[in-house]
Design a protein around this motif. Structure first.
Motif, short mmCIF file in Angstrom:
data_model
loop_
_atom_site.label_atom_id
_atom_site.label_comp_id
_atom_site.label_asym_id
_atom_site.label_seq_id
_atom_site.Cartn_x
_atom_site.Cartn_y
_atom_site.Cartn_z
N UNK A 1 0.83 -1.21 0.00
CA UNK A 1 0.00 0.00 0.00
C UNK A 1 0.86 1.26 0.00
N UNK A 2 1.91 1.24 0.82
CA UNK A 2 2.83 2.37 0.87
C UNK A 2 4.09 1.94 1.62
N UNK A 3 5.09 2.78 1.62
CA UNK A 3 6.31 2.52 2.40
C UNK A 3 6.79 3.85 2.96
N UNK A 4 7.50 3.77 4.09
CA UNK A 4 8.02 4.97 4.72
C UNK A 4 9.20 4.58 5.61
N UNK A 5 9.98 5.57 6.00
CA UNK A 5 11.09 5.33 6.93
C UNK A 5 10.76 5.97 8.26
N UNK A 6 11.19 5.32 9.32
CA UNK A 6 11.01 5.84 10.68
C UNK A 6 12.15 5.31 11.53
N UNK A 7 12.87 6.20 12.15
CA UNK A 7 13.97 5.79 13.01
C UNK A 7 15.04 4.98 12.30
N UNK A 8 15.29 5.28 11.04
CA UNK A 8 16.31 4.57 10.28
C UNK A 8 15.86 3.23 9.74
N UNK A 9 14.60 2.87 9.92
CA UNK A 9 14.07 1.60 9.41
C UNK A 9 13.08 1.86 8.28
N UNK A 10 13.07 0.96 7.32
CA UNK A 10 12.10 1.01 6.24
C UNK A 10 10.89 0.19 6.62
N UNK A 11 9.72 0.77 6.53
CA UNK A 11 8.47 0.08 6.82
C UNK A 11 7.66 -0.01 5.53
N UNK A 12 7.10 -1.19 5.29
CA UNK A 12 6.27 -1.42 4.10
C UNK A 12 4.90 -1.87 4.58
N UNK A 13 3.87 -1.16 4.17
CA UNK A 13 2.50 -1.47 4.58
C UNK A 13 1.88 -2.38 3.52
N UNK A 14 1.50 -3.59 3.95
CA UNK A 14 0.89 -4.59 3.06
C UNK A 14 -0.41 -5.08 3.68
N UNK A 15 -1.24 -5.79 2.93
CA UNK A 15 -2.44 -6.36 3.52
C UNK A 15 -2.10 -7.33 4.64
N UNK A 16 -2.98 -7.42 5.61
CA UNK A 16 -2.81 -8.36 6.71
C UNK A 16 -3.25 -9.73 6.23
N UNK A 17 -2.34 -10.70 6.17
CA UNK A 17 -2.67 -12.00 5.58
C UNK A 17 -2.63 -13.15 6.58
N UNK A 18 -2.62 -12.85 7.88
CA UNK A 18 -2.54 -13.92 8.87
C UNK A 18 -3.66 -14.95 8.68
N UNK A 19 -4.83 -14.51 8.31
CA UNK A 19 -5.97 -15.42 8.16
C UNK A 19 -5.76 -16.43 7.05
N UNK A 20 -4.93 -16.15 6.08
CA UNK A 20 -4.69 -17.09 4.98
C UNK A 20 -3.82 -18.27 5.43
N UNK A 21 -2.83 -18.01 6.25
CA UNK A 21 -1.85 -19.03 6.61
C UNK A 21 -2.49 -20.23 7.31
N UNK A 22 -3.30 -20.04 8.37
CA UNK A 22 -3.90 -21.22 9.01
C UNK A 22 -4.80 -22.01 8.05
N UNK A 23 -5.55 -21.33 7.21
CA UNK A 23 -6.45 -22.03 6.29
C UNK A 23 -5.65 -22.85 5.28
#
Length: 80
Positions: A13-35
């Motif tokens: 969805x987007x990416x940004x830096x904070x405190x020297x770290x790169x953050x990448x915003x993606x869909x939350x997919x936890x529900x796919x893994x158990x299924x």
């Protein structure tokens, strides 16, 4: 990263830096893994057969090939 569009790759969805770290915003997919895990374990309780594994790896490698073709690199690859 927002312009990357492939069915075997997670959309960013987007990416940004904070405190020297790169953050990448993606869909939350936890529900796919158990299924997926449940389906794989119930369909193949003794492990997956070679054609099943080959199909999953082929899909993952298609996504990586798409990135490499466009000159992108990846640092963290996960196959769910």
């Amino acid at each position: 990263m927002i312009l990357i569009d492939h069915p075997n790759l997670l959309k960013a969805y987007c990416s940004f830096t904070a405190g020297g770290s790169l953050w990448i915003v993606t869909p939350y997919v936890y529900w796919i893994v158990p299924k997926c895990l449940h389906i794989m374990k119930s369909a193949h309780p003794n492990g997956s057969e070679l054609p099943v594994i080959a199909t999953l790896l082929h899909a993952a490698l298609n996504g990586l090939a798409y990135l490499h073709y466009d000159g992108h690199i990846q640092r963290d690859t996960k196959v769910y």
